[in-house]
Scaffold this active site. Structure first.
Site, short mmCIF file in Angstrom:
data_model
loop_
_atom_site.label_atom_id
_atom_site.label_comp_id
_atom_site.label_asym_id
_atom_site.label_seq_id
_atom_site.Cartn_x
_atom_site.Cartn_y
_atom_site.Cartn_z
N ASN A 25 70.18 81.62 44.71
CA ASN A 25 70.73 81.36 43.57
C ASN A 25 70.06 80.09 42.78
O ASN A 25 68.99 79.75 43.09
CB ASN A 25 72.38 80.89 44.07
CG ASN A 25 73.16 81.21 42.93
OD1 ASN A 25 73.07 80.96 41.77
ND2 ASN A 25 74.40 82.12 43.19
N PHE A 59 81.73 81.70 36.32
CA PHE A 59 82.13 82.94 36.43
C PHE A 59 83.09 83.47 35.59
O PHE A 59 84.14 83.75 35.83
CB PHE A 59 82.94 83.15 38.02
CG PHE A 59 81.99 82.85 39.47
CD1 PHE A 59 80.71 83.07 39.18
CD2 PHE A 59 82.72 82.62 40.59
CE1 PHE A 59 79.97 82.74 40.19
CE2 PHE A 59 81.97 82.32 41.71
CZ PHE A 59 80.52 82.60 41.53
N LYS A 80 74.31 85.77 49.58
CA LYS A 80 73.58 85.10 48.68
C LYS A 80 73.76 83.62 48.72
O LYS A 80 74.70 83.22 48.63
CB LYS A 80 73.79 85.74 47.16
CG LYS A 80 73.05 85.04 46.00
CD LYS A 80 72.89 85.60 44.62
CE LYS A 80 71.94 85.05 43.74
NZ LYS A 80 72.19 85.48 42.60
N ASN A 127 72.79 76.75 33.43
CA ASN A 127 73.90 77.06 33.38
C ASN A 127 75.06 76.72 34.10
O ASN A 127 75.09 76.31 35.42
CB ASN A 127 73.95 78.83 33.46
CG ASN A 127 74.23 79.36 34.84
OD1 ASN A 127 75.47 79.52 34.94
ND2 ASN A 127 73.34 79.49 35.77
N SER A 144 77.19 79.73 44.27
CA SER A 144 77.17 78.98 42.70
C SER A 144 77.47 77.72 42.82
O SER A 144 78.62 77.54 43.41
CB SER A 144 77.80 80.06 41.91
OG SER A 144 78.23 79.14 40.73
N ASN A 198 78.59 76.19 40.22
CA ASN A 198 79.72 76.26 39.03
C ASN A 198 81.11 76.23 39.47
O ASN A 198 81.99 76.27 38.56
CB ASN A 198 79.28 76.84 37.89
CG ASN A 198 77.71 76.55 37.63
OD1 ASN A 198 77.64 75.24 37.32
ND2 ASN A 198 77.00 77.42 37.33
N THR A 199 81.40 76.66 40.71
CA THR A 199 82.83 76.87 41.19
C THR A 199 83.14 75.93 42.34
O THR A 199 82.20 75.79 43.10
CB THR A 199 83.05 78.39 41.67
OG1 THR A 199 82.93 79.24 40.52
CG2 THR A 199 84.42 78.46 42.17
C1 LIG Z 1 73.07 82.09 32.95
C2 LIG Z 1 72.84 82.54 34.52
C3 LIG Z 1 74.04 83.02 34.89
C4 LIG Z 1 74.20 83.37 36.37
N1 LIG Z 1 75.03 83.72 36.91
C5 LIG Z 1 75.12 84.19 38.34
C6 LIG Z 1 76.28 84.80 38.86
O1 LIG Z 1 77.63 85.17 38.19
N2 LIG Z 1 76.21 85.12 40.18
C7 LIG Z 1 75.24 84.91 40.93
O2 LIG Z 1 75.20 85.37 42.19
N3 LIG Z 1 74.17 84.28 40.29
C8 LIG Z 1 73.93 84.08 39.00
N4 LIG Z 1 72.75 83.52 38.44
C9 LIG Z 1 71.65 83.25 39.30
C10 LIG Z 1 70.64 84.47 39.35
O3 LIG Z 1 71.17 85.54 39.87
C11 LIG Z 1 69.36 83.91 40.16
O4 LIG Z 1 69.72 83.82 41.39
C12 LIG Z 1 68.88 82.55 39.79
O5 LIG Z 1 69.02 82.51 38.34
C13 LIG Z 1 67.29 82.56 40.31
O6 LIG Z 1 66.78 83.51 39.80
P1 LIG Z 1 65.65 83.26 38.05
O7 LIG Z 1 65.17 81.97 38.53
O8 LIG Z 1 64.77 84.54 38.09
O9 LIG Z 1 66.75 83.19 37.27
C14 LIG Z 1 72.62 83.16 37.17
C15 LIG Z 1 71.89 82.67 36.52
C16 LIG Z 1 71.84 82.20 35.29
C17 LIG Z 1 70.64 81.94 34.54
#
Ligand SMILES: Cc1cc2nc3c(=O)[nH]c(=O)nc-3n(C[C@H](O)[C@H](O)[C@H](O)COP(=O)(O)O)c2cc1C
Length: 343
Positions: free
Chosen positions: A247, A116, A218, A112, A176, A178-179
């Site tokens: 993350n 934000f 985080k 992804n 993140s 992406n920023t």
């Molecule tokens: C589509 C998507 C959007 C995410 N957006 C955020 C976010 O806005 N803020 C954040 O701290 N982590 C974000 N994450 C990261 C997740 O909170 C998590 O830390 C990460 O995906 C690892 O866990 P997972 O393997 O169970 O997905 C996002 C993950 C995905 C897949």
């Protein structure tokens, strides 16, 4: 009945972001109509105390699924021990152009680059007020994409002040991918300045509101051993209440041959699992149980969660696993949680 396994094939015919929105809307409809109660009977509590808070079980929703706090009650009805909403920024912003969300089912993974996308913190707080949820609610805060990195602290201060009265805990998201430049805030002087300022403000807000709201940092999975050690020392020095590891990753090693490997963004799910666990282990060695670790990254079944607990986590969060496995994953982890996390 595992209804998710029935509707998942249909959802996976839609593009990933549409499927995401449709699923959340269905979930809300199921909650409002009372169907959730029948589909997802209440789980037996597995209470744990972490960061001074009482969690009914150690399995939480990771940030990013409910960025605006629209679905708090519907998600809570699935049995989560805690829900983290956001990332939210001071001002609304649209995020990156679509497509920005990609599924890689062969790897049980997602890429992804949402960036934000959210309607701003005031809007999120209105949604929190509307919800009936009484459990542990984390609010994850970030900076607007057009706030200069040198001014990032100001955005986090706005987020902290506004979220403080409504949150059970607040997550400072500096990881993140992406920023632009955001992850720079994990480095040397910048991380120290940010953490010191937010800690001072937290104590001020504690006096003002007469309640203590824990702060969690985080962090990314793409950190060196040295980075992890330095961050752990900062957490201890400034008595930060928790750390969320991790993350998404920018590393593509595990999916190198996949046609989507070159898509920019953060990779989550199975390919990030071992990297996240390594960060949890590194933190655990440094923190020696003094600060709790909340683990996220590639938890797709109860054994994956168990690995995180064994590595030193007190709580776990899921995101990608929920997309691939559905709400059944929560029950599976809660019921399989053999480890009794420390408070
Ligand atoms: C589509 C998507 C959007 C995410 N957006 C955020 C976010 O806005 N803020 C954040 O701290 N982590 C974000 N994450 C990261 C997740 O909170 C998590 O830390 C990460 O995906 C690892 O866990 P997972 O393997 O169970 O997905 C996002 C993950 C995905 C897949």
């Amino acid at each position: 009945m595992n209804i998710y396994s029935l509707i998942r094939p249909l959802l996976f015919t839609l593009d990933a972001e549409t499927a995401h929105t449709v699923t959340l809307k269905l979930l809300k409809a199921a909650y409002v109509s009372g169907l959730s109660k029948r589909l997802y009977p209440t789980l037996k509590d597995k209470p744990v105390k972490v960061m001074g808070l009482d969690f009914k079980n150690p399995v939480g929703l990771a940030a990013g699924l409910d960025k605006n706090g629209y679905y708090i009650d519907a998600l809570a009805a699935l049995g989560f021990g805690f829900i983290e909403i956001g990332t939210v920024t001071p001002r609304p912003q649209a995020g990156n152009p679509k497509p920005r969300l990609f599924r890689l089912p062969e790897h049980q993974a997602i890429i992804n680059r949402m960036g934000f996308n959210n309607l701003g913190i005031d809007h999120l707080l209105t949604q929190v007020k509307k919800s009936n949820y009484k459990g542990i609610l984390g609010i994850n805060i970030g900076k607007n994409f057009d706030t200069l990195i040198e001014k990032a602290v100001d955005d986090y201060l706005i987020g902290l002040r506004k979220a403080y009265p409504a949150a059970s805990y607040i997550t400072i998201n500096i990881s993140s991918p992406n920023t632009q430049n955001l992850r720079q805030l994990q480095q040397g002087d910048e991380s120290r300045k940010l953490i010191a300022t937010l800690k001072e403000e937290q104590l001020k807000l504690q006096r003002e509101h007469g309640k203590y709201v824990p702060l969690a940092l985080k962090i990314a999975p793409d950190l060196t051993g040295e980075d992890i050690s330095r961050i752990a020392k900062l957490l201890l020095e400034f008595e930060i209440d928790g750390v969320i590891a991790t993350n998404t990753t920018i590393d593509r090693t595990d999916i190198a041959n996949h046609p989507l490997a070159k898509e920019a963004g953060g990779l989550s799910g199975n390919p990030v699992k071992d990297k996240s666990t390594a960060v949890v282990k590194g933190l655990s060695a440094e923190l020696q149980g003094k600060i709790p670790i909340i683990a996220a990254g590639g938890i797709l079944n109860a054994d994956d969660a168990q690995e995180k607990f064994a590595a030193g986590a007190s709580l776990v969060q899921v995101y990608t696993g929920l997309i691939y496995r559905g709400p059944e994953l929560i029950r599976e982890i809660v019921e399989g949680a053999r480890h009794k996390p420390q408070g």
